[in-house]
Design an enzyme around this catalytic site. Structure first.
Site, PDB file in Angstrom:
ATOM      1  N   SER A  10       0.851  -1.157   0.010  1.00 31.84           N
ATOM      2  CA  SER A  10      -0.105  -0.017  -0.117  1.00 31.84           C
ATOM      3  C   SER A  10       0.926   1.148   0.089  1.00 31.84           C
ATOM      4  CB  SER A  10      -0.957   0.031   1.125  1.00 31.84           C
ATOM      5  OG  SER A  10      -1.508  -1.183   1.255  1.00 31.84           O
ATOM      6  N   ALA A 251       7.303  -1.838  10.956  1.00 28.78           N
ATOM      7  CA  ALA A 251       5.970  -1.413  10.496  1.00 28.78           C
ATOM      8  C   ALA A 251       6.326  -0.051   9.964  1.00 28.78           C
ATOM      9  CB  ALA A 251       4.995  -1.648  11.312  1.00 28.78           C
ATOM     10  N   LYS A 252       5.845   0.460   9.045  1.00 27.93           N
ATOM     11  CA  LYS A 252       5.614   1.808   8.600  1.00 27.93           C
ATOM     12  C   LYS A 252       5.416   2.632  10.023  1.00 27.93           C
ATOM     13  CE  LYS A 252       3.877   0.898   4.134  1.00 27.93           C
ATOM     14  NZ  LYS A 252       2.938   1.012   3.188  1.00 27.93           N
ATOM     15  N   ARG A 253       4.202   2.159  10.344  1.00 28.87           N
ATOM     16  CA  ARG A 253       3.660   2.863  11.512  1.00 28.87           C
ATOM     17  C   ARG A 253       4.784   3.300  12.728  1.00 28.87           C
ATOM     18  NH1 ARG A 253      -1.092  -0.563  11.913  1.00 28.87           N
ATOM     19  NH2 ARG A 253      -0.576  -0.949   9.804  1.00 28.87           N
TER      20      ARG A 253
END
Ligand code: GLU
Length: 295
Positions: A10, A251-253
Site C-alpha cells: 500500500s 512497520a511503517k507506522r
C-alpha cells in the site's frame, strides 16, 4: 501450471526492510520456478495513499534488482471489479448495510455482557444485522452512509467446511468466523482489503500468495470469499517477519527505517538479500537500525 506470485504494498509510506524481504520472497519464488512475478499497488485507501509513494515503491524495488512481468495493477482504478463481487454476494443475501459509527460500535461493546475479540480486534456486535429490511432501505435511500458487512453465520453455513494450504503451516482449517461480520465495503470506499485482495489475486491468476505472517489469519476470510464467489484457490506462504534490534516487527507506522534512508547510508542490495537467510537482522545493521530508530 505457471507459478504467479505478487508483491502488493500500500503506498502509504516508504518501503522498509520488511517490505524488501517480502518482495524478494515473492519475486524469487516465481523466478526459481520459471513463473511470473506481479506488482500490485493496493491504494483503495485514497485518503492515506500518495502517488509519490507509488513512484518510490517502483524505484526501490528496481534498486533491489526486482523486475515485474506486467504493468502494476492499481486497485483504485478497478473499483468496478469489487462492485461486481459485492453485487454477487448481495444477490446471495449474504451482505447487510451497517450504519454504525465507531462510537456506536464502542458503545455496543461496552454494554454487551461479553465482547469476543477476533484477529482484527473486538468483533462487530451485530446491531445492524438485526435491522428490519424496510428500515435499512429507508436509511439507505435517505443517504445515510453505510458499510457492507458479510453475515458470517450465513456465509460459513453456505460455504461449509473449508481448508487451505500454507507453505509453512501445511493444511489449515479455515476459521473465518473468528472475524465475525467483516466489512467488505467501507463507508467511503466500495471495497475493503479482504475483498479487493481476494478478487485481484483471482483476476490476476496468482497461484501462490506470499506475504508476512501478520496476515495469516486474514487468509481464513479470503478462503471463504473465494468459496462464495467461485474463485480459484491459490496456495499461500506466510513468511516470518523481520524484527528490529528490540525484537519488534518492522512497520511503517513504527517508523521503521526506510530502504531509501538505509541506501543513502550505504546499504547495498546484496546486503538486503543476505537478510533472507538470517533469522534476525545481522548485528551491525540491527545496531544501526536500533540507533536510527532510538535516535
Ligand atoms: N497491501 C497489504 C499490505 O501492504 C498486503 C496485502 C497482501 O499481501 O495480501 O500490508
Amino acid at each position: 501450471m505457471t507459478m504467479v506470485t505478487r508483491f502488493a504494498p500500500s503506498p502509504t509510506g516508504y518501503l522498509h526492510l520488511g517490505h524488501a524481504f517480502s518482495a524478494i520472497f515473492a519475486h524469487d519464488a516465481a523466478r526459481r520456478n520459471g513463473g511470473r512475478f506481479i506488482l500490485r499497488i493496493e491504494d483503495i485507501d485514497t485518503g492515506r495513499c500518495r502517488p509519490q509513494f507509488v513512484e518510490a515503491i517502483e524505484e526501490d524495488l528496481a534498486w533491489l534488482g526486482l523486475a515485474w512481468d506486467e504493468p502494476p495493477r492499481r486497485q483504485s482504478a478497478h473499483f468496478d471489479d469489487y462492485r461486481s463481487a459485492l453485487a454477487r454476494l448481495e444477490a446471495m443475501d449474504l451482505l447487510y448495510p451497517c450504519f454504525c459509527t465507531r462510537a456506536d460500535i464502542a458503545q455496543q461493546i461496552e454494554r454487551a455482557a461479553e465482547a469476543p475479540h477476533g484477529p482484527d480486534g473486538p468483533r462487530y456486535p451485530g446491531l445492524c444485522r438485526a435491522l428490519p429490511a424496510a428500515e435499512a432501505a429507508r436509511r439507505r435511500q435517505a443517504g445515510e452512509p453505510f458499510a457492507l458487512r458479510l453475515d458470517m453465520t450465513k456465509a460459513t453455513a453456505l460455504a461449509g467446511p473449508l481448508t487451505w494450504r500454507d507453505g509453512e503451516a501445511g493444511e489449515v482449517d479455515a476459521e473465518p468466523q473468528l472475524f465475525g461480520d467483516v466489512v467488505l465495503a467501507r463507508k467511503d470506499t466500495p471495497t475493503s482489503y479482504h475483498l479487493a485482495v481476494t478478487v485481484d489475486d483471482a483476476l490476476q491468476g496468482v497461484t501462490l500468495v506470499t506475504r508476512g505472517a501478520d496476515l495469516f489469519a486474514a487468509t481464513h476470510v479470503h478462503r471463504l470469499l473465494q468459496a462464495l464467489l467461485g474463485l480459484p484457490v491459490p496456495a499461500w506462504h506466510h513468511h516470518r517477519l523481520l524484527t528490529d534490534a528490540a525484537g519488534c516487527r518492522l512497520a511503517k507506522r513504527s517508523d521503521a527505517v526506510s530502504l531509501r534512508t538505509l541506501r543513502s547510508q550505504g546499504l547495498m542490495p546484496g546486503e538486503v538479500r543476505a537478510l533472507m537467510g538470517a533469522p534476525l537482522l545481522p548485528d551491525r545493521r540491527a545496531n544501526e537500525l536500533g540507533q536510527a530508530q532510538g535516535g
